[in-house]
Design a protein around this motif. Structure first.
Motif, PDB file in Angstrom:
ATOM      1  N   ASN A 266       0.816  -1.203   0.000  1.00 40.27           N
ATOM      2  CA  ASN A 266       0.000   0.000   0.000  1.00 40.27           C
ATOM      3  C   ASN A 266       0.856   1.262   0.000  1.00 40.27           C
ATOM      4  O   ASN A 266       0.558   2.241  -0.704  1.00 40.27           O
ATOM      5  CB  ASN A 266      -0.934   0.018   1.213  1.00 40.27           C
ATOM      6  CG  ASN A 266      -2.096  -0.946   1.072  1.00 40.27           C
ATOM      7  OD1 ASN A 266      -2.469  -1.318  -0.038  1.00 40.27           O
ATOM      8  ND2 ASN A 266      -2.672  -1.369   2.188  1.00 40.27           N
ATOM      9  N   MET A 267       1.925   1.248   0.792  1.00 40.52           N
ATOM     10  CA  MET A 267       2.767   2.438   0.869  1.00 40.52           C
ATOM     11  C   MET A 267       3.546   2.644  -0.427  1.00 40.52           C
ATOM     12  O   MET A 267       3.663   3.771  -0.923  1.00 40.52           O
ATOM     13  CB  MET A 267       3.725   2.330   2.055  1.00 40.52           C
ATOM     14  CG  MET A 267       4.572   3.579   2.268  1.00 40.52           C
ATOM     15  SD  MET A 267       3.605   5.098   2.512  1.00 40.52           S
ATOM     16  CE  MET A 267       2.954   4.825   4.153  1.00 40.52           C
ATOM     17  N   VAL A 268       4.097   1.565  -0.993  1.00 40.96           N
ATOM     18  CA  VAL A 268       4.792   1.690  -2.279  1.00 40.96           C
ATOM     19  C   VAL A 268       3.848   2.257  -3.329  1.00 40.96           C
ATOM     20  O   VAL A 268       4.213   3.140  -4.118  1.00 40.96           O
ATOM     21  CB  VAL A 268       5.357   0.333  -2.736  1.00 40.96           C
ATOM     22  CG1 VAL A 268       5.879   0.419  -4.175  1.00 40.96           C
ATOM     23  CG2 VAL A 268       6.492  -0.114  -1.810  1.00 40.96           C
ATOM     24  N   TRP A 380      13.462 -14.984   3.199  1.00 38.93           N
ATOM     25  CA  TRP A 380      13.313 -13.994   4.265  1.00 38.93           C
ATOM     26  C   TRP A 380      14.115 -12.736   3.975  1.00 38.93           C
ATOM     27  O   TRP A 380      13.730 -11.634   4.398  1.00 38.93           O
ATOM     28  CB  TRP A 380      13.689 -14.588   5.611  1.00 38.93           C
ATOM     29  CG  TRP A 380      12.604 -15.467   6.170  1.00 38.93           C
ATOM     30  CD1 TRP A 380      12.584 -16.828   6.210  1.00 38.93           C
ATOM     31  CD2 TRP A 380      11.376 -15.034   6.735  1.00 38.93           C
ATOM     32  NE1 TRP A 380      11.411 -17.272   6.773  1.00 38.93           N
ATOM     33  CE2 TRP A 380      10.650 -16.194   7.109  1.00 38.93           C
ATOM     34  CE3 TRP A 380      10.801 -13.783   6.971  1.00 38.93           C
ATOM     35  CZ2 TRP A 380       9.389 -16.118   7.700  1.00 38.93           C
ATOM     36  CZ3 TRP A 380       9.548 -13.715   7.555  1.00 38.93           C
ATOM     37  CH2 TRP A 380       8.859 -14.871   7.920  1.00 38.93           C
ATOM     38  N   ALA A 381      15.224 -12.876   3.242  1.00 38.01           N
ATOM     39  CA  ALA A 381      15.953 -11.679   2.807  1.00 38.01           C
ATOM     40  C   ALA A 381      15.086 -10.868   1.845  1.00 38.01           C
ATOM     41  O   ALA A 381      15.037  -9.631   1.915  1.00 38.01           O
ATOM     42  CB  ALA A 381      17.271 -12.070   2.143  1.00 38.01           C
ATOM     43  N   ALA A 382      14.399 -11.562   0.942  1.00 34.88           N
ATOM     44  CA  ALA A 382      13.488 -10.872   0.025  1.00 34.88           C
ATOM     45  C   ALA A 382      12.379 -10.169   0.804  1.00 34.88           C
ATOM     46  O   ALA A 382      11.977  -9.045   0.465  1.00 34.88           O
ATOM     47  CB  ALA A 382      12.894 -11.873  -0.962  1.00 34.88           C
ATOM     48  N   PHE A 383      11.895 -10.821   1.849  1.00 32.70           N
ATOM     49  CA  PHE A 383      10.853 -10.235   2.692  1.00 32.70           C
ATOM     50  C   PHE A 383      11.334  -8.936   3.325  1.00 32.70           C
ATOM     51  O   PHE A 383      10.642  -7.914   3.298  1.00 32.70           O
ATOM     52  CB  PHE A 383      10.455 -11.246   3.768  1.00 32.70           C
ATOM     53  CG  PHE A 383       9.421 -10.765   4.741  1.00 32.70           C
ATOM     54  CD1 PHE A 383       8.092 -10.679   4.380  1.00 32.70           C
ATOM     55  CD2 PHE A 383       9.781 -10.405   6.033  1.00 32.70           C
ATOM     56  CE1 PHE A 383       7.124 -10.238   5.287  1.00 32.70           C
ATOM     57  CE2 PHE A 383       8.828  -9.974   6.945  1.00 32.70           C
ATOM     58  CZ  PHE A 383       7.497  -9.885   6.570  1.00 32.70           C
ATOM     59  N   ARG A 384      12.555  -8.950   3.885  1.00 35.66           N
ATOM     60  CA  ARG A 384      13.070  -7.716   4.511  1.00 35.66           C
ATOM     61  C   ARG A 384      13.352  -6.650   3.459  1.00 35.66           C
ATOM     62  O   ARG A 384      13.075  -5.472   3.691  1.00 35.66           O
ATOM     63  CB  ARG A 384      14.330  -8.001   5.319  1.00 35.66           C
ATOM     64  CG  ARG A 384      14.990  -6.713   5.809  1.00 35.66           C
ATOM     65  CD  ARG A 384      15.751  -6.832   7.079  1.00 35.66           C
ATOM     66  NE  ARG A 384      16.272  -5.522   7.488  1.00 35.66           N
ATOM     67  CZ  ARG A 384      16.780  -5.246   8.671  1.00 35.66           C
ATOM     68  NH1 ARG A 384      16.845  -6.198   9.590  1.00 35.66           N
ATOM     69  NH2 ARG A 384      17.234  -4.044   8.963  1.00 35.66           N
ATOM     70  N   LEU A 385      13.894  -7.031   2.319  1.00 40.86           N
ATOM     71  CA  LEU A 385      14.153  -6.051   1.269  1.00 40.86           C
ATOM     72  C   LEU A 385      12.851  -5.399   0.799  1.00 40.86           C
ATOM     73  O   LEU A 385      12.791  -4.187   0.567  1.00 40.86           O
ATOM     74  CB  LEU A 385      14.869  -6.711   0.096  1.00 40.86           C
ATOM     75  CG  LEU A 385      16.355  -7.001   0.305  1.00 40.86           C
ATOM     76  CD1 LEU A 385      16.861  -7.954  -0.762  1.00 40.86           C
ATOM     77  CD2 LEU A 385      17.170  -5.706   0.285  1.00 40.86           C
ATOM     78  N   PHE A 386      11.819  -6.209   0.660  1.00 37.95           N
ATOM     79  CA  PHE A 386      10.525  -5.672   0.233  1.00 37.95           C
ATOM     80  C   PHE A 386       9.979  -4.706   1.281  1.00 37.95           C
ATOM     81  O   PHE A 386       9.602  -3.569   0.964  1.00 37.95           O
ATOM     82  CB  PHE A 386       9.545  -6.809  -0.016  1.00 37.95           C
ATOM     83  CG  PHE A 386       8.184  -6.350  -0.449  1.00 37.95           C
ATOM     84  CD1 PHE A 386       8.005  -5.716  -1.670  1.00 37.95           C
ATOM     85  CD2 PHE A 386       7.071  -6.544   0.360  1.00 37.95           C
ATOM     86  CE1 PHE A 386       6.741  -5.278  -2.082  1.00 37.95           C
ATOM     87  CE2 PHE A 386       5.814  -6.114  -0.031  1.00 37.95           C
ATOM     88  CZ  PHE A 386       5.649  -5.475  -1.265  1.00 37.95           C
ATOM     89  N   ASN A 387       9.934  -5.139   2.538  1.00 37.65           N
ATOM     90  CA  ASN A 387       9.410  -4.271   3.590  1.00 37.65           C
ATOM     91  C   ASN A 387      10.286  -3.040   3.794  1.00 37.65           C
ATOM     92  O   ASN A 387       9.795  -1.988   4.215  1.00 37.65           O
ATOM     93  CB  ASN A 387       9.269  -5.046   4.901  1.00 37.65           C
ATOM     94  CG  ASN A 387       8.130  -6.043   4.861  1.00 37.65           C
ATOM     95  OD1 ASN A 387       7.151  -5.852   4.146  1.00 37.65           O
ATOM     96  ND2 ASN A 387       8.259  -7.126   5.608  1.00 37.65           N
ATOM     97  N   GLY A 388      11.585  -3.184   3.510  1.00 44.32           N
ATOM     98  CA  GLY A 388      12.491  -2.046   3.642  1.00 44.32           C
ATOM     99  C   GLY A 388      12.508  -1.136   2.437  1.00 44.32           C
ATOM    100  O   GLY A 388      13.229  -0.131   2.427  1.00 44.32           O
ATOM    101  N   SER A 389      11.704  -1.442   1.432  1.00 46.70           N
ATOM    102  CA  SER A 389      11.725  -0.635   0.213  1.00 46.70           C
ATOM    103  C   SER A 389      11.214   0.781   0.447  1.00 46.70           C
ATOM    104  O   SER A 389      11.505   1.688  -0.344  1.00 46.70           O
ATOM    105  CB  SER A 389      10.891  -1.310  -0.887  1.00 46.70           C
ATOM    106  OG  SER A 389       9.521  -1.369  -0.525  1.00 46.70           O
TER     107      SER A 389
END
Length: 416
Positions: A266-268, A380-389
């Motif tokens: 939603n934020m992206v 899980w790295a992809a998960f953090r990268l996505f949330n950290g976008s």
């Protein structure tokens, strides 16, 4: 050369043009305009944006040779909320004020104040000065001038303030949060970790400090792993993480993966509509991959593990900040660390997540008996990268649109 996606050439201006409910955005997202409004040079260091509702920013300014922090806040109707807060701030001797940036729009208000005027932190900061500082071992004189005599390490408006206070030859790191300390900061929990050999820093204060959101420890070491080129310490950190994961898992969990993915998407979409489709695809792929228990069985995880959560002193390490500790998979911590390292390197792009420090971490983790799957770490790295976008926007990176796009591309590459 291909033209940049829509909204990338001047993303702040593009964002402000789309959010008519918050006409104050152009003043708070631009250092020059905010400086003009305040009558002094400031730099925005952190933002918290709720589309169509509010924008809260932290800013830094140089006064008398030292950095000081403050905040600015604008919101949609009702604006009367800011005027009430201003009145109450003045009644208690505060310096909060409400400004009208545009004479043609008298109903557009911007509230500004210093750290001590932070609406959510104020009660606990007052308690820290009047009662808590002495409980932490600081002398009364130091307690009375705590804010003036300390360095601000981190400030997130209405969330937390981290200070470095000095007394004689001792430096103390003091964190003041708006809410009471959670389970991961309680004395009985940290003592349990120590009994299992997890290297921690001794905590100062007592239960009443924690009830007022105050936690503290003596400053230790020569820096954190994020700022040091030290593979041997990464190996030692891996051993320490394995000991943490060896502690019996609790029965408390963090917010679900699905909710976190949806909030990020939603934020992206609000910040960069051109990336909405990409964000939706990543959300769907990670949403179907992670809830199935990808990786190993549940262990006690740090919950926000990264190189800057590892302090280094000579050949020893200490793990810090267990605010988000919970039950989860070991790969969640390993992947989080790898993603944080990639965010700094930006040149990895390899088939697996992470860089040299991640290699050292996983070697130490294995040596201490830890088990994991590489596919789980990558997920899980992809998960953090996505949330950290969205962090480049929140941290006011000059190239935050491009940085957000990079996070999404790399997250997509790492999804198994």
């Amino acid at each position: 050369m291909n033209a940049p996606p829509s909204g990338f050439s001047n993303p702040d201006r593009s964002l402000a043009s789309r959010d008519a409910a918050l006409p104050g955005l152009p003043w708070l997202l631009d250092n020059a305009r905010l400086s003009e409004l305040l009558g002094e040079t400031v730099r925005v260091t952190r933002v918290r944006y709720k589309p169509g509702t509010s924008l809260l920013v932290a800013f830094r300014r140089l006064r008398n040779g030292n950095f000081e922090y403050g905040w600015a806040y604008t919101l949609a109707e009702p604006a009367a909320k800011l005027l009430r807060r201003e009145s109450k701030s003045r009644s208690r001797g505060g310096n909060m004020r409400v400004l009208r940036p545009d004479p043609l729009h008298a109903d557009m208000l911007v509230a500004v104040g210093g750290v001590e005027d932070d609406w959510a932190l104020h009660p606990n900061l007052v308690w820290l000065r009047e009662h808590g500082a002495e409980r932490l071992g600081l002398k009364p004189r130091a307690a009375a001038s705590l804010l003036a005599g300390s360095s601000v390490l981190r400030y997130k408006p209405e969330r937390r303030l981290v200070l470095l206070a000095h007394q004689a030859s001792t430096a103390v790191v003091i964190k003041t949060a708006a809410k009471p300390a959670g389970t991961g900061q309680q004395t009985h929990f940290l003592e349990r970790l120590q009994r299992h050999g997890v290297p921690l820093l001794p905590q100062l204060g007592d239960a009443e400090c924690l009830e007022h959101g105050i936690s503290a420890c003596i400053a230790w070491g020569g820096g954190d792993l994020a700022g040091l080129d030290d593979d041997s310490s990464a190996f030692t950190a891996g051993e320490a993480l394995a000991r943490l994961h060896g502690v019996p898992a609790p029965d408390w969990h963090a917010a679900g993966v699905t909710a976190q993915l949806q909030a990020t998407r939603n934020m992206v979409s609000s910040l960069l509509p051109a990336l909405e489709d990409t964000a939706r695809r990543i959300e769907a792929e990670l949403g179907s991959l992670l809830p199935d228990g990808s990786g190993s069985g549940p262990v006690l995880v740090h919950g926000d593990f990264s190189p800057d959560q590892v302090l280094v002193g000579d050949s020893e390490v200490r793990l810090i900040d267990f605010d988000r500790a919970r039950a989860g998979s070991a790969e969640a911590d390993l992947g989080s660390f790898a993603a944080a390292e990639e965010t700094v390197l930006r040149a990895s792009g390899g088939p697996s997540a992470g860089g040299p420090k991640t290699v050292g971490l996983t070697e130490g983790y294995r040596r201490a008996g830890g088990r994991f799957t590489q596919s789980g770490v990558d997920a899980w790295a992809a998960f953090r990268l996505f949330n950290g976008s969205v962090d480049p926007f929140r941290d006011r990176s000059p190239d935050w649109a491009e940085d957000t796009a990079w996070h999404l591309r790399r997250a997509k590459e790492l999804i198994p």
